[in-house]
Design an enzyme around this catalytic site. Structure first.
Site, short mmCIF file in Angstrom:
data_model
loop_
_atom_site.label_atom_id
_atom_site.label_comp_id
_atom_site.label_asym_id
_atom_site.label_seq_id
_atom_site.Cartn_x
_atom_site.Cartn_y
_atom_site.Cartn_z
N ASN A 15 10.30 -4.98 -6.34
CA ASN A 15 9.31 -6.08 -6.32
C ASN A 15 9.00 -6.55 -7.74
O ASN A 15 8.87 -7.75 -7.99
CB ASN A 15 8.03 -5.65 -5.60
N MET A 91 2.10 4.44 -6.18
CA MET A 91 1.71 5.42 -5.16
C MET A 91 0.51 6.27 -5.58
O MET A 91 0.55 7.49 -5.51
CB MET A 91 2.92 6.33 -4.84
N ARG A 92 -0.55 5.61 -6.00
CA ARG A 92 -1.79 6.32 -6.31
C ARG A 92 -2.94 5.51 -5.75
O ARG A 92 -2.94 4.29 -5.84
CB ARG A 92 -2.01 6.42 -7.83
N ILE A 93 -3.94 6.22 -5.23
CA ILE A 93 -5.14 5.52 -4.77
C ILE A 93 -6.05 5.30 -5.97
O ILE A 93 -6.27 6.21 -6.78
CB ILE A 93 -5.85 6.35 -3.68
N LEU A 94 -6.51 4.07 -6.13
CA LEU A 94 -7.33 3.74 -7.29
C LEU A 94 -8.81 3.87 -6.95
O LEU A 94 -9.24 3.54 -5.85
CB LEU A 94 -7.01 2.31 -7.75
N HIS A 110 2.27 -4.46 0.87
CA HIS A 110 2.44 -3.37 1.82
C HIS A 110 3.52 -3.76 2.83
O HIS A 110 3.50 -4.89 3.34
CB HIS A 110 1.11 -3.08 2.54
#
Ligand code: GRF
Length: 222
Positions: A15, A91-94, A110
């Site tokens: 992307n 791939m991390r939650i902020l 997504h």
């Protein structure tokens, strides 16, 4: 208007590549100020280097808490004078430590038609579930995973013999088209958010919406 973009990646960065290609051919009015990865071997970092885009790698293991990691990201993005942050397979939650300073200025892609199939392995979830329409979504990021207001979605057909890989490839092709489009709308200052509704000035919300797989049969399609 040209937007100053920061892109966050964890993996292959296809992307990111699509975004860089559209910047390159002049169809996306953006300058990519920095690409940040949380994995040193992310192919996205290499793609950025090849394109002459500044890069950074921030390892979460180096920080005592999630918030400290997020604050380091903010520091780097601010130092690069980034206005809009695009998550591209990050791939991390902020946490709010990241999202508050960049409120309303973080977007994500997504690989499913949200709110269906949020979370990990969305392509596999869709293939296993036997959906007829799969797809992808570009949305603003809020504190819930894969949840914020939707800017654009694209649907692709899903077939009985699809698996994660075949369906994922079909979805990814659309991801590469809708992500640069959403960013261009933001660059053109055409995007307004009211609650969960995103209005894109001059873009039809309904055109092409009557699309079903299998196709509708008469009299439903007349
Ligand atoms: C894409 O499927 C994206 O929707 C998801 O992670 C994947 C990243 O792919 N969030 P790439 O790194 O852009 O190739």
């Amino acid at each position: 208007m040209t937007i100053a973009l920061g892109v966050l990646v964890s993996g292959s960065g296809s992307n990111l590549q699509a975004i860089m290609d559209r910047v390159g051919d002049g169809s996306l009015d953006a300058e990519i100020r920095i690409v940040i990865a949380n994995k040193p071997d992310a192919l996205g970092l290499e793609r950025a280097r090849q394109a002459g885009v500044p890069t950074a790698c921030v390892l979460h293991a180096d920080f005592p808490a999630r918030e400290d990691f997020d604050r380091e990201l903010v520091r780097l993005l601010r130092a690069a004078k980034v206005e809009v942050v695009a998550l591209a397979g990050f791939m991390r939650i902020l946490t709010p430590a990241f999202l508050t300073p960049f409120a309303g200025r973080v977007v994500n892609i997504h690989p499913a038609l949200l709110p269906a199939c949020p979370g990990l392995s969305a392509q596999k979830q869709q293939a296993l579930h036997g959906v007829r329409l799969a797809g992808c979504t570009v949305h603003f990021v809020d504190e819930e995973m894969d949840h914020g207001p939707i800017i654009i979605q694209a649907a692709v057909p899903a077939y009985a013999d699809d698996d994660e890989a075949t369906l994922g490839a079909r979805i990814l092709e659309m991801e590469h088209r809708i992500y640069p489009q959403a960013l261009q709308w933001i660059a053109q200052d055409r995007v307004r958010v009211a609650g969960r509704q995103v209005v894109v000035r001059g873009a039809s919300r309904t055109m092409g919406a009557l699309w079903a797989n299998p196709p509708l049969e008469r009299p439903f399609d007349s």
